[in-house]
Design an enzyme around this catalytic site. Sequence first.
Site, PDB file in Angstrom:
ATOM      1  N   PHE A   1      -0.610  -1.760  -7.264  1.00  0.00           N
ATOM      2  CA  PHE A   1      -1.803  -2.627  -7.310  1.00  0.00           C
ATOM      3  C   PHE A   1      -1.722  -3.624  -6.013  1.00  0.00           C
ATOM      4  O   PHE A   1      -0.739  -4.353  -6.073  1.00  0.00           O
ATOM      5  CB  PHE A   1      -2.137  -3.284  -8.591  1.00  0.00           C
ATOM      6  CG  PHE A   1      -2.282  -2.250  -9.708  1.00  0.00           C
ATOM      7  CD1 PHE A   1      -3.273  -1.800  -9.907  1.00  0.00           C
ATOM      8  CD2 PHE A   1      -1.061  -1.724 -10.405  1.00  0.00           C
ATOM      9  CE1 PHE A   1      -3.515  -0.782 -10.736  1.00  0.00           C
ATOM     10  CE2 PHE A   1      -1.301  -0.652 -11.237  1.00  0.00           C
ATOM     11  CZ  PHE A   1      -2.758  -0.124 -11.439  1.00  0.00           C
ATOM     12  N   LYS A   2      -2.915  -3.687  -5.242  1.00  0.00           N
ATOM     13  CA  LYS A   2      -2.703  -4.527  -3.958  1.00  0.00           C
ATOM     14  C   LYS A   2      -3.346  -5.617  -4.339  1.00  0.00           C
ATOM     15  O   LYS A   2      -4.492  -5.876  -4.614  1.00  0.00           O
ATOM     16  CB  LYS A   2      -3.551  -3.581  -3.089  1.00  0.00           C
ATOM     17  CG  LYS A   2      -3.469  -4.125  -1.674  1.00  0.00           C
ATOM     18  CD  LYS A   2      -4.128  -3.238  -0.518  1.00  0.00           C
ATOM     19  CE  LYS A   2      -4.252  -3.908   0.859  1.00  0.00           C
ATOM     20  NZ  LYS A   2      -4.941  -2.879   1.785  1.00  0.00           N
ATOM     21  N   ILE A   3      -2.596  -7.012  -4.093  1.00  0.00           N
ATOM     22  CA  ILE A   3      -3.206  -8.160  -4.577  1.00  0.00           C
ATOM     23  C   ILE A   3      -2.794  -9.038  -3.640  1.00  0.00           C
ATOM     24  O   ILE A   3      -1.816  -9.020  -2.902  1.00  0.00           O
ATOM     25  CB  ILE A   3      -2.078  -8.566  -5.928  1.00  0.00           C
ATOM     26  CG1 ILE A   3      -2.106  -7.777  -7.128  1.00  0.00           C
ATOM     27  CG2 ILE A   3      -2.406 -10.017  -6.273  1.00  0.00           C
ATOM     28  CD1 ILE A   3      -1.159  -7.800  -8.002  1.00  0.00           C
TER      29      ILE A   3
ATOM     30  N   MET B   1       0.577  -0.457   0.102  1.00  0.00           N
ATOM     31  CA  MET B   1      -0.096  -0.026   0.062  1.00  0.00           C
ATOM     32  C   MET B   1       0.975   0.632  -0.083  1.00  0.00           C
ATOM     33  O   MET B   1       1.014   0.934   0.688  1.00  0.00           O
ATOM     34  CB  MET B   1      -1.089  -0.130   0.675  1.00  0.00           C
ATOM     35  CG  MET B   1      -1.741  -1.095   1.301  1.00  0.00           C
ATOM     36  SD  MET B   1      -2.558  -1.144   1.766  1.00  0.00           S
ATOM     37  CE  MET B   1      -2.869  -1.248   2.210  1.00  0.00           C
TER      38      MET B   1
ATOM     39  N   THR C   1      -4.348   0.738  -5.487  1.00  0.00           N
ATOM     40  CA  THR C   1      -5.592   0.064  -5.949  1.00  0.00           C
ATOM     41  C   THR C   1      -5.766  -1.222  -5.720  1.00  0.00           C
ATOM     42  O   THR C   1      -5.177  -2.109  -5.950  1.00  0.00           O
ATOM     43  CB  THR C   1      -5.910   0.365  -7.587  1.00  0.00           C
ATOM     44  OG1 THR C   1      -5.744   1.794  -7.854  1.00  0.00           O
ATOM     45  CG2 THR C   1      -7.401   0.422  -7.766  1.00  0.00           C
TER      46      THR C   1
END
Length: 396
Positions: free
Chosen positions: A192-194, A1, A156
């Site tokens: 991009f938060k995976i 993040m 995101t």
Amino acid sequence: MALSISAPASSSLIPVSRQVGRWTSSASSAKPAVFNLRRPVIVARAGGGNAPSSPVDEVVTELDVVSSFSEIVPDTVVFDDFEKFAPTAATVSSSLLLGIVGLPDTKFKSAIDTALVDGECNAMEKPGDRMSCYLTKALGNVGAELSNQVPGRVSTEIDARLAYDTQGIIQRVHELLQIYNEHGVLSERLLFKIPATWQGIEASRLLESEGTQTHLTFVYSFAQAAAAAQAGASVVQIFVGRIRDWARNHSGDPEIDEALKKGEDAGLALVKKAYAYIHRNGYKTKLMAAAVRNKQDVFSLLGIDYIIAPVKILQSLDESVTDPDEKYGYVQRLTPSLDKMYNFTEEELVKWDQLSLAAAMGPAAEELLASGLEGYANQARRVEELFGKIWPPPNV
């Protein structure tokens, strides 16, 4: 993040070409989200492990001290606390969208309304596909608006329902990248938060290879952290407090049991081991600690790249004036030399694959990962249900 109360020039989260500015809003409440904060930089005293130096009569708080060791990320509510803690970066998520929809008036409403009249989404025949499309468009539109308000990166959230679908994750990231591109947001401003499933880790590897920055979340085991670092993830997020909570109420996890036998806190022990592994092997990955429960957790994590802390803890640190010469709690706990303390086993130094990761995760990581995925998936479903009730929006 993208993250920081203290924003040194070397921060990997804030482009040096952008100026820090304040952003305020009259909105008073919303659902939880994570924002980075801006704070004056305190220059640390030579020697690394001591409290920072200070001009005569300058007030130095514990928050000033800890933010000289690690970048501090407030876990706060949307629009609240901005007068005290000005954000420099942000996360856009289903939780954030729920908050925006629930507010009577906010600049982000138009970003959602625009998503709900998108022609590409409207052309989809299946209602489920249409609502998923609206969700993706809304995340991108709101994220693009946030990028105009903060100087750092916007992270995101990727739909947790795609957690076990590598190609689905990659496709969703590419869709979001296209939305951001249409708004003129450069990819260097984005994370991009995976979820850190094997499929998520593999998606991270492929995305990073094409220059897209990823942020792996729901990391509860050394195997996940090591595999994510091998994949080249930009940020890996470990939930310290959740691991501790599990350890208090369960037993039978070899990794946690080993830490407890040594008299260590299981969550903090995982952070230190992952930090040592990353630095021993020279991986680019930055480490983030989340689910921080108290000030002592913060002091125990000094030196980690990023610490996410609740605003009540940050306020307590900010209200605690300290003598710059006091050294009791201001020792850098995590340094690159920490790797000398660990004798990693051959099994821990393997090239991780799906089978070895599954075998090494243990019951704590399995349960906590499943719980986290379920919570995020439920939030996404709630957003889609709300969109279904308000679609089409009036007077766009």
